[in-house]
Design an enzyme around this catalytic site. Structure first.
Site, PDB file in Angstrom:
ATOM      1  N   GLU A   1      -5.244  -8.606  -0.370  1.00  0.00           N
ATOM      2  CA  GLU A   1      -6.096  -8.289   0.782  1.00  0.00           C
ATOM      3  C   GLU A   1      -7.508  -7.994   0.295  1.00  0.00           C
ATOM      4  OE1 GLU A   1      -4.811  -5.288   3.623  1.00  0.00           O
ATOM      5  OE2 GLU A   1      -2.717  -5.871   3.330  1.00  0.00           O
TER       6      GLU A   1
ATOM      7  N   GLU B   1       0.808  -1.220   0.000  1.00  0.00           N
ATOM      8  CA  GLU B   1       0.000   0.000   0.000  1.00  0.00           C
ATOM      9  C   GLU B   1       0.840   1.268   0.000  1.00  0.00           C
ATOM     10  OE1 GLU B   1      -3.405  -0.061   2.567  1.00  0.00           O
ATOM     11  OE2 GLU B   1      -4.248  -1.757   1.481  1.00  0.00           O
TER      12      GLU B   1
END
Ligand code: BGP
Length: 464
Positions: free
Chosen positions: A365, A161
């Site tokens: 995820e 991220e």
């Protein structure tokens, strides 16, 4: 009609600092997360879910669920306590043991090099703003991981991220929002990370391993609130700013022009050194690992001037004057923690990446954070989690059917762990960990209803 292939990587995900604990022993150095308090006076990351002590039991439970793969991160400061220099053999031993345990059950390791936890020593010397220090240290650290574990790891992700670190780093404890010229600095950090990532990707390719390497951003499609052309324009630009700025650099080796123009116009453009664009071109990814939780929605910008960015701990989204105003999408239900639920947005997100890059995609995820209730007999009836994942899997099947090359699915999270800014009251796991938000409990593992359900999903290759 294409179906999920027999080599599809079914698994789940964790990150080192959110589950390992054991931050004070076996030679581990400090990371910024060891000092971060996700919620004041509540459980923090120092003990987390004790995975460091329970990894054998955890892997055994993953094997019982039938995992084909497990996505986890390595703690940089466990390998290099000071971020660079001396290596910590006990840290290396832990990951060797974990890898061997996974391979014993034929579980493919999917490894993230860096997940929100820079070593404190490097941070104290300027962190990612100190380009020479951090880029060199990251290349040294990653190269060491390839040398140590490259014989057993075939799927690598560089930075988890990256885009969230730039956009909401203050929420995840990695950016101090109280500094001058914050946005100028953030986009310099972004550039330094892109350079580090490209150098590491190139290094991995030069080492001639059989595996693949890619970024792991949080990619979420941004909708327009209405069919007005100016709202569509805002959503187009918001996608560039939120998603493609990061992926164009990683996958095409170029800066996204809309995002670049926006940075220039606002005085946020990073300093580029000679040869930087060449570095990006020579370090392109092999696949896209991505995290997806929800979409966002925007309308045409009504604001001018600089970004109004509150220093409040919880702010995870903000308007960008001249680009877009964020708006609430009333068509989507929300989780108990206020995150919208949008399985179809998952499909749009995969389509958008596939259309743009034509690269294999791996979901690293996706999941539902909720207050789980433990019944008197110890059972946990998390039907809401099953419903959420099931709905997303339906869309994943549509994507595969359309010809999108999705190679794996790793919901967040394999076991309960400490949420980035909600402590452990917000749970995601298939495996329950007996510890409460005050940090009390014996860390005993147990199976939630979703554990049995996901086991069936895997055994039927997604048919359940
Ligand atoms: C992602 C992070 C994870 C994880 C997850 C859930 O952004 O990569 O580390 O925590 O989000 O978020 P949260 O813990 O805030 O609920």
């Amino acid at each position: 009609m294409k179906k999920i292939g027999k080599d599809f990587l079914w698994g789940a995900s964790t990150s080192a600092y959110q589950c390992e604990g054991a931050t004070n022993i076996d030679g581990k150095g400090k990371s910024v997360q060891d000092l971060t308090l996700p919620v004041k006076d509540k459980i923090d990351f120092r003990n987390a879910s004790h995975h460091y002590f329970h990894y054998k039991e955890d892997v055994k439970l993953m094997a019982e669920m039938g995992f084909k793969s497990y996505r986890f991160s390595i703690s940089w400061s466990r390998i290099f306590p000071k971020g660079t220099g001396e290596i910590n053999q006990k840290g290396v031993d832990f990951y060797n043991n974990l890898l061997n345990e996974l391979l014993k059950y034929n579980i493919e390791p999917v490894v993230t090099v860096y997940h929100f936890d820079p070593p404190l020593d490097l941070e104290n010397q300027g962190g990612w703003l100190n380009r020479d220090l951090m880029v060199n240290a990251f290349v040294q650290y990653s190269t060491k991981l390839f040398e140590l574990f490259g014989d057993r790891v075939k799927y690598w992700q560089t930075i988890n991220e990256h885009n969230m670190i730039i956009q909401v780093g203050h929420v995840i404890g990695v950016i101090n929002p109280k500094q001058d010229n914050l946005f100028k600095k953030l986009y310099q950090i972004n550039h330094n990370m892109l350079i580090a990532q490209a150098l590491v990707t190139r290094k991995y390719h030069d080492m001639n391993f059989k595996g693949i390497i890619g970024p792991a951003p949080n990619i979420s499609y941004v909708y327009a609130e209405t069919s007005k052309p100016e709202d569509f324009d805002a959503s187009y630009k918001a996608n560039a700013w939120r998603n493609w700025l990061y992926l164009d650099a990683a996958c095409l080796g170029e800066y996204n022009t809309i995002a670049w123009e926006w940075m220039v116009k606002n005085g946020y453009e990073p300093e580029l050194r000679e040869g930087d664009l060449e570095i990006l071109k020579k370090g392109k990814a092999d696949f896209i690992a991505f995290n997806y939780y929800n979409t966002s929605t925007v309308r045409a910008s009504t604001k001018i001037g600089s970004i109004k960015f509150s220093e409040s701990d919880q702010q995870t989204a903000y308007d960008i004057p001249g680009l877009f105003d964020l708006c609430d999408n009333k068509n989507l239900p929300k989780t108990e923690f206020g995150w919208s639920i949008d399985p179809q947005g998952f499909l749009h997100t995969m389509r958008a990446m596939w259309d743009r890059y034509r690269m294999p995609l791996m979901v690293t995820e996706n999941g539902l954070g909720a207050y789980d209730i433990v019944e008197e007999d110890g059972s946990i009836h998390d039907q809401y989690r099953i419903d959420y994942i099931k709905a997303h899997l339906e869309q994943l099947k549509v994507a595969i059917n359309e010809g999108i090359d999705v190679i794996g699915y790793h919901p967040w999270s394999a076991i309960d762990l400490v949420s980035t800014h909600e402590g452990i009251k917000k749970r995601y796991g298939f495996i329950h960990v007996n510890i409460n938000d005050n940090g009390e409990g014996d860390y005993k593992r147990s199976r939630k209803d979703s554990f049995y359900w996901y086991k069936k999903v895997i055994s039927t290759n997604g048919e359940d």
